[in-house]
Enzyme design. Structure first.
Site, PDB file in Angstrom:
ATOM      1  N   THR A   1       4.515   0.028  -2.806  1.00 24.39           N
ATOM      2  CA  THR A   1       4.206  -0.227  -4.252  1.00 24.39           C
ATOM      3  C   THR A   1       5.169  -1.529  -5.329  1.00 24.39           C
ATOM      4  O   THR A   1       4.522  -2.224  -6.077  1.00 24.39           O
ATOM      5  CB  THR A   1       2.802   0.568  -5.224  1.00 24.39           C
ATOM      6  OG1 THR A   1       3.944   1.621  -5.472  1.00 24.39           O
ATOM      7  CG2 THR A   1       2.598   1.261  -3.996  1.00 24.39           C
TER       8      THR A   1
ATOM      9  N   HIS B   1       8.871   3.011   4.088  1.00 28.10           N
ATOM     10  CA  HIS B   1      10.415   3.724   4.446  1.00 28.10           C
ATOM     11  C   HIS B   1      11.193   2.638   4.915  1.00 28.10           C
ATOM     12  O   HIS B   1      10.695   1.240   5.944  1.00 28.10           O
ATOM     13  CB  HIS B   1      10.861   4.389   4.265  1.00 28.10           C
ATOM     14  CG  HIS B   1      10.583   5.208   5.917  1.00 28.10           C
ATOM     15  ND1 HIS B   1       9.635   5.696   6.793  1.00 28.10           N
ATOM     16  CD2 HIS B   1      11.039   4.514   7.534  1.00 28.10           C
ATOM     17  CE1 HIS B   1       9.473   6.325   8.059  1.00 28.10           C
ATOM     18  NE2 HIS B   1      10.385   5.154   8.459  1.00 28.10           N
TER      19      HIS B   1
ATOM     20  N   ASP C   1       8.223  10.211  -0.734  1.00 28.03           N
ATOM     21  CA  ASP C   1       9.688   9.768  -0.973  1.00 28.03           C
ATOM     22  C   ASP C   1      11.190  10.135  -0.974  1.00 28.03           C
ATOM     23  O   ASP C   1      11.806   9.952  -1.388  1.00 28.03           O
ATOM     24  CB  ASP C   1       9.144   8.511  -2.746  1.00 28.03           C
ATOM     25  CG  ASP C   1       7.847   8.120  -2.495  1.00 28.03           C
ATOM     26  OD1 ASP C   1       8.046   6.992  -1.599  1.00 28.03           O
ATOM     27  OD2 ASP C   1       7.721   7.907  -3.369  1.00 28.03           O
TER      28      ASP C   1
END
Length: 430
Positions: free
Chosen positions: A306, A46, A18
């Site tokens: 998620t 992304h 991330d």
């Protein structure tokens, strides 16, 4: 700066994922001939926002497909080290094409890539339930079980879809899972029928993976490799067992694409200006109080795949030094520096101690890691909005000092600095 004209440029996550790799890949892909994925599956993710000539924004979500597809002149390649859930691949492909992105003739998949099946996803969830409080916090996309099948030499690869024995091999795999986990609800014959139908649609995309990459490199194509996840989630070098199931290091690029290490000329490590992590596992600089909450809110730290809240804390240069040692970054992309705009002081982890003794490297033993006393350096904040900065010279002096502190500690120069989510909010230093 464009991808290397004389070899392969690699973009790798340097922390726990991330970090914002997709944004840099998007920028570099504008001048790439080929953008490749080498490992992982649709557990990575992304979003890229593109503005057209009228100023209208279109958002494109990428999970399995290389984001270089945004560039209409760029060819995308899914390498042998990737695990492919074919229904998700076509769902993602169809979504992109509905938004006007033309992919025909620009996407290729290695015949050696392993397949993620529906039963892998079910087993992923069953394993997490079985682990209970010790669960790893997977995305439940079936990635781990698919790599387990691969490692046990019982997995199915893309080329198996065209083998007459595919149905029998598939049934055998399912029966093995029933023996291990009990009889769970699963339509074996329906899944076989679906995959055989998908096979014909997939056929035009399939190539001999190593030969495809060999020809690309040898013909002087500008190749950009989009790493998935990050070094600290690597199966060998991450915080095992709280890791992913593939090699997310520079080694995974070589094995996942079937290229020589000598073909790689640039390795850009993407590092967030602070640290985040999704799911369980060690996180020495995690802050559960005001700092962590502020980073989470200002940085909008929620998982792309998620939706889970990311754990947050100060930048850990011990982790980064370890990451740099393994991946050999030639330069760094420091992202989300603007998130630190509001802090009076900024802490940076510069060392670990256990019982007063300095720790060398990064501990493999999680019990030892749990005992570390993090040593921090405190730097002054800049208390200035940097989101509109276009050049390094426009940064406040304290922001420059923060960048230099990182460079001096790691011995690697920061080449790109992210100052906001937009494509144009990226300062190129050299």
């Amino acid at each position: 700066m464009a991808p290397s004209p004389e070899g392969v440029t690699v973009v790798l996550g340097a922390q726990w994922g991330d970090e914002g790799k997709g944004k840099l890949v998007d920028i570099l892909a504008a001048e790439a001939d080929i953008c490749a994925r080498c490992a992982g599956g649709n557990n990575a993710g992304h979003t890229i926002v593109v503005r057209n000539d009228k100023g209208e924004k279109t958002s494109y979500a990428f999970n399995l497909l290389p984001s270089g597809l945004i560039n209409p002149e760029c060819t995308a390649f899914i390498g042998s080290g990737v695990v492919v859930h074919v229904p998700s691949l076509f769902n993602e492909l169809d979504t992109l094409e509905r938004k006007g992105l033309k992919v025909a003739g620009r996407l290729f998949v290695s015949d050696r890539a392993h397949l993620v099946m529906g039963f892998h996803q079910i087993v992923d969830g069953l394993k997490e339930v079985e682990l209970g409080g010790s669960s790893i916090g997977t995305t439940r996309k079936g990635i781990g079980p698919a790599y387990s099948s691969k490692a046990s030499r019982s997995g199915l690869r893309v080329h198996h879809l065209f083998d007459p024995t595919f149905p029998a091999k598939f049934r055998k795999l399912v029966e093995g899972r029933f023996k291990r986990y009990g009889h769970f609800e699963f339509d074996t014959e329906g899944e076989i029928e679906m995959y055989l139908a998908f096979a014909e649609r997939l056929r035009p995309f399939i190539v001999d993976g190593p030969t495809f990459m060999h020809n690309a490199v040898n013909s002087g194509k500008r190749v950009l490799v989009e790493g998935a996840n990050a070094l600290m989630l690597d199966l060998d070098y991450g915080t095992y067992p709280f890791v992913t199931s593939s090699s997310t290091s520079i080694g995974g690029v070589v094995s996942g694409l079937g290229i020589s290490p000598f073909a790689i000329k640039r390795v850009v490590g993407v590092i967030k200006a602070y640290t985040t992590r999704v799911g369980g596992g060690p996180f020495p600089t995690e802050d559960l109080a005001t700092v962590g909450e502020t980073l989470q809110e200002v940085g909008a730290e929620y998982g792309t795949v998620t939706g889970r809240r990311r754990r947050c804390g100060w930048l850990d240069l011990v982790v980064m030094k370890y990451s740099t040692m393994i991946n050999g970054y030639t330069s760094l992309n420091l992202t989300k520096l603007d998130v630190l705009d509001g802090f009076d002081e900024i802490k940076v982890a510069t060392g670990y101690k256990i019982d007063g003794v300095e720790v060398e490297g990064f501990p493999a033993d999680l019990d030892r890691l749990a005992k570390v006393e993090v040593q921090y350096a405190t730097l002054p904040g800049w208390k200035t909005d940097i989101s509109n900065c276009k050049t390094y010279e426009e940064f406040p002096e304290n922001a420059k000092a923060y960048i230099k502190f990182i460079e001096d500690y790691l011995g690697v120069k920061v080449q790109y600095v992210g100052v906001g989510p937009g494509r144009d909010q990226n300062v190129i230093i050299f």
